[in-house]
Design a protein around this motif. Structure first.
Motif, PDB file in Angstrom:
ATOM      1  N   ILE A   1       0.826  -1.210   0.000  1.00 32.60           N
ATOM      2  CA  ILE A   1       0.000   0.000   0.000  1.00 32.60           C
ATOM      3  C   ILE A   1       0.859   1.259   0.000  1.00 32.60           C
ATOM      4  O   ILE A   1       0.491   2.274  -0.581  1.00 32.60           O
ATOM      5  CB  ILE A   1      -0.987   0.006   1.192  1.00 32.60           C
ATOM      6  CG1 ILE A   1      -2.004   1.136   0.996  1.00 32.60           C
ATOM      7  CG2 ILE A   1      -0.257   0.154   2.516  1.00 32.60           C
ATOM      8  CD1 ILE A   1      -3.129   1.112   2.000  1.00 32.60           C
ATOM      9  N   LEU A   2       2.037   1.182   0.616  1.00 30.07           N
ATOM     10  CA  LEU A   2       2.939   2.337   0.596  1.00 30.07           C
ATOM     11  C   LEU A   2       3.519   2.551  -0.802  1.00 30.07           C
ATOM     12  O   LEU A   2       3.663   3.691  -1.251  1.00 30.07           O
ATOM     13  CB  LEU A   2       4.057   2.142   1.609  1.00 30.07           C
ATOM     14  CG  LEU A   2       3.683   2.353   3.078  1.00 30.07           C
ATOM     15  CD1 LEU A   2       4.872   2.050   3.971  1.00 30.07           C
ATOM     16  CD2 LEU A   2       3.192   3.779   3.325  1.00 30.07           C
ATOM     17  N   ARG A   3       3.844   1.453  -1.476  1.00 29.31           N
ATOM     18  CA  ARG A   3       4.339   1.587  -2.854  1.00 29.31           C
ATOM     19  C   ARG A   3       3.266   2.205  -3.748  1.00 29.31           C
ATOM     20  O   ARG A   3       3.550   3.090  -4.558  1.00 29.31           O
ATOM     21  CB  ARG A   3       4.758   0.225  -3.402  1.00 29.31           C
ATOM     22  CG  ARG A   3       5.871  -0.454  -2.619  1.00 29.31           C
ATOM     23  CD  ARG A   3       6.527  -1.565  -3.429  1.00 29.31           C
ATOM     24  NE  ARG A   3       5.601  -2.601  -3.834  1.00 29.31           N
ATOM     25  CZ  ARG A   3       5.296  -3.671  -3.099  1.00 29.31           C
ATOM     26  NH1 ARG A   3       5.833  -3.813  -1.897  1.00 29.31           N
ATOM     27  NH2 ARG A   3       4.461  -4.600  -3.552  1.00 29.31           N
ATOM     28  N   ASP A   4       2.037   1.741  -3.586  1.00 29.01           N
ATOM     29  CA  ASP A   4       0.939   2.286  -4.391  1.00 29.01           C
ATOM     30  C   ASP A   4       0.715   3.763  -4.090  1.00 29.01           C
ATOM     31  O   ASP A   4       0.495   4.566  -5.003  1.00 29.01           O
ATOM     32  CB  ASP A   4      -0.350   1.503  -4.114  1.00 29.01           C
ATOM     33  CG  ASP A   4      -0.280   0.068  -4.604  1.00 29.01           C
ATOM     34  OD1 ASP A   4       0.610  -0.238  -5.424  1.00 29.01           O
ATOM     35  OD2 ASP A   4      -1.107  -0.753  -4.159  1.00 29.01           O
ATOM     36  N   LEU A   5       0.775   4.117  -2.790  1.00 29.86           N
ATOM     37  CA  LEU A   5       0.557   5.508  -2.416  1.00 29.86           C
ATOM     38  C   LEU A   5       1.680   6.395  -2.939  1.00 29.86           C
ATOM     39  O   LEU A   5       1.430   7.514  -3.414  1.00 29.86           O
ATOM     40  CB  LEU A   5       0.452   5.620  -0.893  1.00 29.86           C
ATOM     41  CG  LEU A   5       0.234   7.030  -0.332  1.00 29.86           C
ATOM     42  CD1 LEU A   5      -1.018   7.671  -0.929  1.00 29.86           C
ATOM     43  CD2 LEU A   5       0.136   6.985   1.193  1.00 29.86           C
ATOM     44  N   LYS A   6       2.893   5.910  -2.871  1.00 26.97           N
ATOM     45  CA  LYS A   6       4.037   6.691  -3.356  1.00 26.97           C
ATOM     46  C   LYS A   6       3.892   6.961  -4.856  1.00 26.97           C
ATOM     47  O   LYS A   6       4.085   8.099  -5.320  1.00 26.97           O
ATOM     48  CB  LYS A   6       5.340   5.941  -3.064  1.00 26.97           C
ATOM     49  CG  LYS A   6       6.612   6.713  -3.389  1.00 26.97           C
ATOM     50  CD  LYS A   6       7.827   5.945  -2.888  1.00 26.97           C
ATOM     51  CE  LYS A   6       9.104   6.755  -3.028  1.00 26.97           C
ATOM     52  NZ  LYS A   6       9.556   6.878  -4.409  1.00 26.97           N
ATOM     53  N   LYS A   7       3.557   5.933  -5.618  1.00 30.20           N
ATOM     54  CA  LYS A   7       3.372   6.109  -7.066  1.00 30.20           C
ATOM     55  C   LYS A   7       2.242   7.097  -7.337  1.00 30.20           C
ATOM     56  O   LYS A   7       2.336   7.922  -8.251  1.00 30.20           O
ATOM     57  CB  LYS A   7       3.066   4.770  -7.717  1.00 30.20           C
ATOM     58  CG  LYS A   7       4.241   3.792  -7.723  1.00 30.20           C
ATOM     59  CD  LYS A   7       3.828   2.461  -8.327  1.00 30.20           C
ATOM     60  CE  LYS A   7       4.964   1.452  -8.290  1.00 30.20           C
ATOM     61  NZ  LYS A   7       4.541   0.120  -8.817  1.00 30.20           N
ATOM     62  N   ARG A   8       1.191   6.997  -6.551  1.00 26.77           N
ATOM     63  CA  ARG A   8       0.037   7.876  -6.749  1.00 26.77           C
ATOM     64  C   ARG A   8       0.403   9.331  -6.499  1.00 26.77           C
ATOM     65  O   ARG A   8       0.061  10.214  -7.301  1.00 26.77           O
ATOM     66  CB  ARG A   8      -1.081   7.439  -5.803  1.00 26.77           C
ATOM     67  CG  ARG A   8      -2.258   8.376  -5.735  1.00 26.77           C
ATOM     68  CD  ARG A   8      -3.318   7.781  -4.843  1.00 26.77           C
ATOM     69  NE  ARG A   8      -4.401   8.702  -4.582  1.00 26.77           N
ATOM     70  CZ  ARG A   8      -5.528   8.362  -3.971  1.00 26.77           C
ATOM     71  NH1 ARG A   8      -5.700   7.113  -3.571  1.00 26.77           N
ATOM     72  NH2 ARG A   8      -6.472   9.243  -3.763  1.00 26.77           N
ATOM     73  N   ILE A   9       1.105   9.588  -5.399  1.00 25.53           N
ATOM     74  CA  ILE A   9       1.479  10.961  -5.071  1.00 25.53           C
ATOM     75  C   ILE A   9       2.442  11.515  -6.111  1.00 25.53           C
ATOM     76  O   ILE A   9       2.332  12.677  -6.543  1.00 25.53           O
ATOM     77  CB  ILE A   9       2.102  11.022  -3.657  1.00 25.53           C
ATOM     78  CG1 ILE A   9       1.049  10.669  -2.606  1.00 25.53           C
ATOM     79  CG2 ILE A   9       2.679  12.403  -3.374  1.00 25.53           C
ATOM     80  CD1 ILE A   9       1.601  10.571  -1.193  1.00 25.53           C
ATOM     81  N   GLU A  10       3.396  10.682  -6.547  1.00 25.39           N
ATOM     82  CA  GLU A  10       4.360  11.146  -7.546  1.00 25.39           C
ATOM     83  C   GLU A  10       3.675  11.449  -8.878  1.00 25.39           C
ATOM     84  O   GLU A  10       4.026  12.414  -9.567  1.00 25.39           O
ATOM     85  CB  GLU A  10       5.449  10.085  -7.727  1.00 25.39           C
ATOM     86  CG  GLU A  10       6.384   9.980  -6.521  1.00 25.39           C
ATOM     87  CD  GLU A  10       7.400   8.861  -6.655  1.00 25.39           C
ATOM     88  OE1 GLU A  10       8.432   8.918  -5.968  1.00 25.39           O
ATOM     89  OE2 GLU A  10       7.151   7.928  -7.447  1.00 25.39           O
ATOM     90  N   LYS A  11       2.669  10.640  -9.219  1.00 20.10           N
ATOM     91  CA  LYS A  11       1.939  10.880 -10.471  1.00 20.10           C
ATOM     92  C   LYS A  11       1.121  12.162 -10.377  1.00 20.10           C
ATOM     93  O   LYS A  11       1.079  12.949 -11.334  1.00 20.10           O
ATOM     94  CB  LYS A  11       1.029   9.691 -10.776  1.00 20.10           C
ATOM     95  CG  LYS A  11       0.266   9.823 -12.081  1.00 20.10           C
ATOM     96  CD  LYS A  11      -0.568   8.574 -12.357  1.00 20.10           C
ATOM     97  CE  LYS A  11      -1.332   8.703 -13.667  1.00 20.10           C
ATOM     98  NZ  LYS A  11      -2.163   7.485 -13.933  1.00 20.10           N
ATOM     99  N   GLU A  12       0.486  12.377  -9.226  1.00 24.61           N
ATOM    100  CA  GLU A  12      -0.365  13.545  -9.060  1.00 24.61           C
ATOM    101  C   GLU A  12       0.445  14.844  -8.990  1.00 24.61           C
ATOM    102  O   GLU A  12       0.009  15.886  -9.471  1.00 24.61           O
ATOM    103  CB  GLU A  12      -1.222  13.396  -7.807  1.00 24.61           C
ATOM    104  CG  GLU A  12      -2.299  12.315  -7.924  1.00 24.61           C
ATOM    105  CD  GLU A  12      -3.070  12.122  -6.641  1.00 24.61           C
ATOM    106  OE1 GLU A  12      -2.661  12.703  -5.604  1.00 24.61           O
ATOM    107  OE2 GLU A  12      -4.087  11.389  -6.654  1.00 24.61           O
ATOM    108  N   THR A  13       1.620  14.774  -8.369  1.00 25.84           N
ATOM    109  CA  THR A  13       2.428  15.988  -8.184  1.00 25.84           C
ATOM    110  C   THR A  13       3.456  16.187  -9.285  1.00 25.84           C
ATOM    111  O   THR A  13       3.980  17.289  -9.463  1.00 25.84           O
ATOM    112  CB  THR A  13       3.161  15.940  -6.834  1.00 25.84           C
ATOM    113  OG1 THR A  13       4.068  14.821  -6.827  1.00 25.84           O
ATOM    114  CG2 THR A  13       2.175  15.795  -5.688  1.00 25.84           C
ATOM    115  N   GLY A  14       3.754  15.097 -10.015  1.00 28.16           N
ATOM    116  CA  GLY A  14       4.786  15.191 -11.031  1.00 28.16           C
ATOM    117  C   GLY A  14       6.185  15.267 -10.454  1.00 28.16           C
ATOM    118  O   GLY A  14       7.138  15.623 -11.152  1.00 28.16           O
TER     119      GLY A  14
END
Length: 394
Positions: A248-261
């Motif tokens: 879940i941390l890996r998924d959240l990290k990818k999500r935040i990086e995608k959203e923030t660029g």
């Protein structure tokens, strides 16, 4: 920085910025064992210790006005807090409890009305079977956070867990979701012998979670802690090994990086602390042995570390899936890594099982899993009987 004893170093406990904590943890674990204040599972080392009269401490927690007013209570999944989970459900509250080691997801939500037997909702297997998964996008409000502890300072509210950091990660994710804030009380239940006075506040880390209330079998302590509570997830403190361990941390990290660029920072590498040995019960072994009439479903695992035994593999899979399999562990010729044949006697969704197990981390090794019929040809070689273990559940 406090020195770690030579015995601790030999056990592989990590030299990290929080290494001083292991001296205190070991002292408390040793006291509980030597004074016979511990209950199964034992030994309590590397666990949130199950202490005698844990039910009395839970009852004191349930007597708090804050507990009575709470609608949703997050409770850790450890054995000494089982009665807290039971009292939460019997009081008609919503119980939020982490999925095992956060490997397959985040939290599960349970209420007594959805359970035929409330005791079922207090166990890991019951949570996996009856709980409703809670996702990162779910809008929830948590009124109380209950966490387990190895040691806690009644004066400052400083707390030490067993060293794996799951309570801190759970707290950080809940803060990120907006489910809790600084005003959300954090409570722990411990034995009086787990109260300490030598946790150096200046050495606490930014993600360490302090407690507001301590409930022991004999007293309720309000710490009035002045230690700041974590404000979220501190990615620059999160090691690649811990990130690899928790999907879940890996998924959240990818999500935040995608959203923030922007790429999030990464913490330094670490040697993950040792896990307690986890054995299944004789009752489970007998039940498994007598289930010969059920169809067998098989998986194949490989890349298992050389020091990992079949019980470790079995406990790992049970933690991920809620099911107790039969494990046949072996080492192939010329390989330092081990492989295993996994057999489930109940009918399960094999696709979901593989998704849960494959690329999970067991004792520092990223293990792989496939259907038994799809096992890699290069791995399927003659098994040496000297290196083979074939067991039913114990």
């Amino acid at each position: 920085m406090a020195q770690i004893s030579s015995s601790q170093t030999q056990q592989g406990e990590p030299e990290t910025p929080g290494a001083w904590k292991w001296n205190i943890r070991k002292r408390v674990w040793d006291i509980l064992e030597s004074q016979n204040l511990a209950r199964d599972p034992r030994p309590v080392h590397h666990r949130i210790p199950n202490f005698v009269h844990a039910e009395t401490a839970a009852s004191k927690l349930a007597s708090l006005l804050e507990f009575e007013a709470a609608q949703t209570v997050k409770v850790n999944p450890d054995t000494p807090q089982k009665q807290v989970r039971f009292l939460t459900l019997t009081a008609g509250k919503k119980l939020l409890t982490p999925q095992p080691r956060l490997r397959t997801g985040f939290f599960s939500s349970l209420e007594a009305v959805s359970l035929q037997n409330i005791q079922d909702g207090c166990t890991s297997s019951g949570v996996a079977k009856y709980g409703t998964p809670v996702g990162l996008d779910d809008k929830i409000k948590v009124d109380l956070v209950v966490i387990g502890s190895v040691a806690v300072d009644p004066t400052s509210g400083a707390r030490l867990g067993k060293g794996e950091g799951f309570a801190e990660l759970e707290y950080g994710i809940l803060r990120w979701m907006g489910a809790i804030d600084d005003s959300t009380l954090v409570i722990t239940t411990v034995h009086d012998k787990q109260l300490v006075d030598d946790i150096p506040l200046e050495k606490l880390l930014i993600h360490d979670v302090p407690v507001d209330i301590i409930c022991t079998p004999t007293q309720i302590i309000r710490t009035n802690t002045s230690i700041p509570k974590p404000q979220g997830i501190y990615w620059d403190k999160l090691s690649p090994q811990k990130l690899e361990q928790i999907r879940i941390l890996r998924d959240l990290k990818k999500r935040i990086e995608k959203e923030t660029g922007k790429l999030l920072p990464s913490g330094p590498s670490e040697n993950l602390p040792p896990m307690a040995a986890r054995n299944t019960s004789k009752k489970s072994r007998i039940a498994s042995t007598n289930s010969t009439s059920q169809s067998h479903q098989k998986l194949f695992m490989w890349n298992i570390g050389p020091m990992t035994n079949w019980r470790d593999v079995q406990a790992h899979i049970t933690g991920l899936t809620g099911s107790v399999p039969k494990v046949s562990l072996f080492r192939t010729s010329g390989s330092t890594r081990q492989s295993a044949r996994i057999t489930f006697r109940e009918h399960l969704d094999l696709v979901k099982l593989i998704d849960s197990i494959d690329k999970s981390v067991l004792h520092g090794a990223t293990v792989r899993a496939k259907l038994k019929d799809e096992q890699p040809a290069e791995v399927e070689t003659k098994v040496s009987s000297a290196n083979s273990e074939s067991h039913t559940t114990k």
